[in-house]
Structure formats: structure tokens, C-alpha cells
Design an enzyme around this catalytic site. Structure first.
Site, PDB file in Angstrom:
ATOM      1  N   ALA A  10       0.803  -1.223   0.000  1.00 28.08           N
ATOM      2  CA  ALA A  10       0.000   0.000   0.000  1.00 28.08           C
ATOM      3  C   ALA A  10       0.840   1.280   0.000  1.00 28.08           C
ATOM      4  CB  ALA A  10      -0.934  -0.007   1.216  1.00 28.08           C
ATOM      5  N   ILE A  13       7.927   1.568  -1.492  1.00 33.42           N
ATOM      6  CA  ILE A  13       8.553   0.655  -2.455  1.00 33.42           C
ATOM      7  C   ILE A  13       7.552  -0.411  -2.905  1.00 33.42           C
ATOM      8  CG2 ILE A  13      10.379  -1.071  -2.743  1.00 33.42           C
ATOM      9  CD1 ILE A  13      12.065   0.607  -0.725  1.00 33.42           C
ATOM     10  N   ASP A  32      -1.436  -5.883   3.115  1.00 31.89           N
ATOM     11  CA  ASP A  32      -1.018  -4.744   3.943  1.00 31.89           C
ATOM     12  C   ASP A  32      -2.023  -4.557   5.075  1.00 31.89           C
ATOM     13  OD1 ASP A  32       0.076  -2.122   4.804  1.00 31.89           O
ATOM     14  OD2 ASP A  32       1.032  -2.082   2.842  1.00 31.89           O
ATOM     15  N   ASP A  41      -2.249  -8.115   9.595  1.00 25.62           N
ATOM     16  CA  ASP A  41      -1.203  -7.545  10.436  1.00 25.62           C
ATOM     17  C   ASP A  41      -0.104  -8.600  10.577  1.00 25.62           C
ATOM     18  OD1 ASP A  41       0.483  -6.628  12.371  1.00 25.62           O
ATOM     19  OD2 ASP A  41      -1.087  -6.071  13.803  1.00 25.62           O
ATOM     20  N   TYR A 156      16.704  -2.549  13.639  1.00 23.81           N
ATOM     21  CA  TYR A 156      16.485  -2.370  12.191  1.00 23.81           C
ATOM     22  C   TYR A 156      17.584  -3.050  11.355  1.00 23.81           C
ATOM     23  CZ  TYR A 156      15.208  -0.565   7.680  1.00 23.81           C
ATOM     24  OH  TYR A 156      14.864  -0.505   6.346  1.00 23.81           O
TER      25      TYR A 156
HETATM   26  P1  NAD Z   1       6.585   2.399   3.760  1.00 23.49           P
HETATM   27  O1  NAD Z   1       6.374   2.788   5.176  1.00 23.49           O
HETATM   28  O2  NAD Z   1       6.296   3.395   2.705  1.00 23.49           O
HETATM   29  O3  NAD Z   1       5.789   1.059   3.442  1.00 23.49           O
HETATM   30  C1  NAD Z   1       5.813  -0.021   4.329  1.00 23.49           C
HETATM   31  C2  NAD Z   1       4.490  -0.750   4.235  1.00 23.49           C
HETATM   32  O4  NAD Z   1       4.528  -1.845   5.170  1.00 23.49           O
HETATM   33  C3  NAD Z   1       3.278   0.118   4.597  1.00 23.49           C
HETATM   34  O5  NAD Z   1       2.281   0.050   3.598  1.00 23.49           O
HETATM   35  C4  NAD Z   1       2.806  -0.457   5.915  1.00 23.49           C
HETATM   36  O6  NAD Z   1       1.396  -0.362   6.126  1.00 23.49           O
HETATM   37  C5  NAD Z   1       3.251  -1.919   5.782  1.00 23.49           C
HETATM   38  N1  NAD Z   1       3.318  -2.540   7.102  1.00 23.49           N
HETATM   39  C6  NAD Z   1       3.934  -2.053   8.224  1.00 23.49           C
HETATM   40  N2  NAD Z   1       3.681  -2.835   9.273  1.00 23.49           N
HETATM   41  C7  NAD Z   1       2.891  -3.841   8.834  1.00 23.49           C
HETATM   42  C8  NAD Z   1       2.272  -4.950   9.460  1.00 23.49           C
HETATM   43  N3  NAD Z   1       2.385  -5.176  10.778  1.00 23.49           N
HETATM   44  N4  NAD Z   1       1.534  -5.792   8.692  1.00 23.49           N
HETATM   45  C9  NAD Z   1       1.372  -5.562   7.363  1.00 23.49           C
HETATM   46  N5  NAD Z   1       1.916  -4.508   6.717  1.00 23.49           N
HETATM   47  C10 NAD Z   1       2.658  -3.660   7.445  1.00 23.49           C
HETATM   48  O7  NAD Z   1       8.102   1.920   3.691  1.00 23.49           O
HETATM   49  P2  NAD Z   1       9.101   1.693   2.459  1.00 23.49           P
HETATM   50  O8  NAD Z   1      10.141   2.733   2.573  1.00 23.49           O
HETATM   51  O9  NAD Z   1       8.369   1.495   1.187  1.00 23.49           O
HETATM   52  O10 NAD Z   1       9.784   0.334   2.905  1.00 23.49           O
HETATM   53  C11 NAD Z   1       9.450  -0.912   2.313  1.00 23.49           C
HETATM   54  C12 NAD Z   1      10.495  -1.921   2.720  1.00 23.49           C
HETATM   55  O11 NAD Z   1      11.763  -1.502   2.232  1.00 23.49           O
HETATM   56  C13 NAD Z   1      10.642  -2.055   4.243  1.00 23.49           C
HETATM   57  O12 NAD Z   1      10.860  -3.409   4.556  1.00 23.49           O
HETATM   58  C14 NAD Z   1      11.888  -1.244   4.536  1.00 23.49           C
HETATM   59  O13 NAD Z   1      12.545  -1.672   5.691  1.00 23.49           O
HETATM   60  C15 NAD Z   1      12.705  -1.502   3.288  1.00 23.49           C
HETATM   61  N6  NAD Z   1      13.704  -0.476   3.028  1.00 23.49           N
HETATM   62  C16 NAD Z   1      13.339   0.814   2.884  1.00 23.49           C
HETATM   63  C17 NAD Z   1      14.321   1.764   2.651  1.00 23.49           C
HETATM   64  C18 NAD Z   1      13.976   3.212   2.504  1.00 23.49           C
HETATM   65  O14 NAD Z   1      14.901   4.043   2.549  1.00 23.49           O
HETATM   66  N7  NAD Z   1      12.731   3.583   2.302  1.00 23.49           N
HETATM   67  C19 NAD Z   1      15.666   1.372   2.550  1.00 23.49           C
HETATM   68  C20 NAD Z   1      15.999   0.044   2.704  1.00 23.49           C
HETATM   69  C21 NAD Z   1      15.012  -0.900   2.926  1.00 23.49           C
END
Ligand code: NAD
Length: 269
Positions: A10, A13, A32, A41, A156
Site C-alpha cells: 500500500a 517501495i 497490507d 497484520d 532495524y
Molecule cells: P513504507 O512505510 O512506505 O511502506 C511499508 C508498508 O509496510 C506500509 O504500507 C505499511 O502499512 C506496511 N506494514 C507495516 N507494518 C505492517 C504490518 N504489521 N503488517 C502488514 N503490513 C505492514 O516503507 P518503504 O520505505 O516502502 O519500505 C518498504 C520496505 O523496504 C521495508 O521493509 C523497509 O525496511 C525496506 N527499506 C526501505 C528503505 C527506505 O529508505 N525507504 C531502505 C531500505 C530498505
């Protein structure tokens, strides 16, 4: 064209990958907390079981790709244990659950999302990553919470290292079943997660410093990560097995230029 399940679909990435895959003609099953085909969840055992059941029902028994991208960043007041349960066990428990569905595909691919925090954030607790890899959720949660208010900061990179280790140590098992397992390690990507992080009391200054040190001089775009993921899902990546691919604007290379490749000492003591 295939059927691909994406957790965290949702936002950020996951949303960018979902959009790109749908445009390319794939069927995507999003998972999500809200705004997805499957509402679950993934921090809870019930949520993970529900996600596995619903993915199985919606893909009708055959899954061609799995992207467990749901994740939480470190933030003030967020328990480290929650990061353990979402970032690592929310990904790996569902992956193990959908594994039989992946086996039914003629050519399945799984991409785990690690992070370059694994190599650029110093001194994360190896013991925590080991507990994750060993499948010991309660113990990993306890270790994360033992760092009190620093638990999320410590958890993390440890959870993300455990995902990279999982990809590297399990990929031979998976490819024996016809499933390619790889991981990506993004740097700072401009998503709601990092937008919130730059103003957070716990992570704000660190994230600004990290961005300033990134050689390319800007955060990555979610679409840039989606391109890499689409490639790894595709037949063009048919020889990629057990790789951890950094995509981070150059910061890992700038910090750790000569740390890899490292000499393999054999036999190991
Ligand atoms: P984001 O916060 O935009 O998206 C994360 C999604 O995970 C959200 O839609 C959220 O609702 C969902 N989520 C969180 N907790 C949840 C749960 N308990 N059950 C189901 N869904 C859940 O974050 P993003 O930046 O798109 O990150 C996506 C992935 O990439 C993550 O695993 C993050 O650690 C990893 N990541 C992100 C970055 C960055 O800089 N953005 C860098 C390296 C890795």
C-alpha cells in the site's frame, strides 16, 4: 505473465513495485494493514496465517513471485520487538507458508528487502540477527527490547542483516525446488517511511547526515527500486541465486570500499 504476492503493497517501495508489475501485465496480490487485496497484520501469528491462506486462495495454488516488503523503520517510541516481528518474522514466516505455492510455478522468484544499514550502520547486535535466522522470535524480541529506547535503532539493521543471511544461506535449498531467492539492499529511498524518519526525534539527525554522505547526492526513488525488483523477478535474472544486491547511490561503496571482496580464509578456524 505471472501472479506475484507483495506485502507492504500500500505504500512506498511495495506500492511502486505493485504499480510497475501491474502495468507489465502481472497479477499482483497485495497484502497490507489496509488498502490491499489482503488485509493482515504481519506482526501477529494470526495475521501471517491469514495472509498465507488468502494468498493461496487468490493465486489458486500457484505463485510465481513473492516480495515480502512490509517493514517498519526505527522511530522514537517504537519497540524494537515490533521491528523484529514485522521486518523479519512477518517476511520469513509468510515466505515459508507460501513456499509450496512457489514450488508449483515453472519459474518462481523471491526477493527479500534487506538494507544498506547492514553495512553502513555500525555495531548492530549480531546476536539479534542470529536469533532471527534461527527462527527464535521470542528470544529475538527480548534482545531487541533489552536495548530499551534504542531497541528499534539496533533492531532495524539486525533484522535486515538476518534477511540477507537468509537469502544467502537458504538459496541453494530454494533453487533445488526451482525457486530463485535473492535480496536487495536499498539505501535511503524517498518513501513515507523515510519522510517520517527525517523529522523523528530518534532518527532525524542520523538520516540527514546519511543523506549528506550519499555520493549521488539525493535519495533514491521507489521506482528505481521497483526496476531492480522487476528485473530480479524476470527470466532475464535467471542466473541470480543467493545474491544480495546493493542499490544505494554509492554510500556503501564510499564507506566500505575495500571491505568486499574479502579473502576467504579456508579452512576456517
Ligand atoms: P513504507 O512505510 O512506505 O511502506 C511499508 C508498508 O509496510 C506500509 O504500507 C505499511 O502499512 C506496511 N506494514 C507495516 N507494518 C505492517 C504490518 N504489521 N503488517 C502488514 N503490513 C505492514 O516503507 P518503504 O520505505 O516502502 O519500505 C518498504 C520496505 O523496504 C521495508 O521493509 C523497509 O525496511 C525496506 N527499506 C526501505 C528503505 C527506505 O529508505 N525507504 C531502505 C531500505 C530498505
Amino acid at each position: 505473465m505471472g501472479t506475484i504476492a507483495v506485502t507492504g503493497s500500500a505504500s512506498g517501495i511495495g506500492a511502486a513495485v505493485t504499480e510497475q508489475l501491474r502495468k507489465a501485465g502481472h497479477t499482483v496480490i497485495g497484502v497490507d494493514l489496509r488498502g490491499a487485496e489482503v488485509t493482515a497484520d504481519l506482526s501477529t501469528a494470526e495475521g501471517r496465517t491469514h495472509a498465507i491462506d488468502e494468498i493461496g486462495r487468490l493465486c489458486e495454488g500457484t505463485l510465481d513471485g513473492f516480495l515480502p516488503f512490509a517493514g517498519l523503520a526505527a522511530a522514537a517510541g517504537r519497540p524494537g520487538a515490533l521491528l523484529v516481528s514485522v521486518n523479519y518474522f512477518g517476511a520469513i514466516t509468510v515466505l515459508e507458508g507460501v513456499r509450496p505455492l512457489l514450488r508449483n510455478s515453472a519459474s518462481a522468484s523471491v526477493v527479500l528487502v534487506s538494507s544498506n544499514s547492514t553495512t553502513t550502520q555500525p555495531n548492530w547486535p549480531v546476536e539479534l540477527a542470529e536469533a532471527c535466522l534461527a527462527g527464535e522470535e521470542s528470544r529475538a524480541r527480548e534482545i531487541a527490547d533489552s536495548f530499551a529506547e534504542w531497541g528499534a535503532i539496533q533492531a532495524y539493521p539486525a533484522t535486515k542483516a538476518a534477511l540477507a543471511w537468509y537469502a544467502r544461506t537458504k538459496s541453494a535449498e530454494f533453487i533445488a525446488e526451482g525457486v530463485r531467492l535473492n535480496a536487495i539492499a536499498p539505501g535511503l529511498i524517498d518513501t513515507p517511511m523515510t519522510q517520517a524518519g527525517t523529522t523523528d526525534a530518534l532518527t532525524g539527525e542520523g538520516m540527514k547526515g546519511f543523506l549528506a554522505a550519499t555520493p549521488i547526492g539525493r535519495p533514491g526513488r521507489p521506482e528505481e527500486i521497483a526496476e531492480l525488483v522487476s528485473f530480479l523477478l524476470s527470466e532475464s535474472a535467471s542466473f541470480f541465486v543467493g545474491s544480495v544486491i546493493f542499490c544505494d547511490g554509492g554510500i556503501d561503496a564510499a564507506f566500505r570500499g575495500k571491505d568486499w571482496p574479502a579473502v576467504w580464509s579456508f579452512p576456517q578456524s
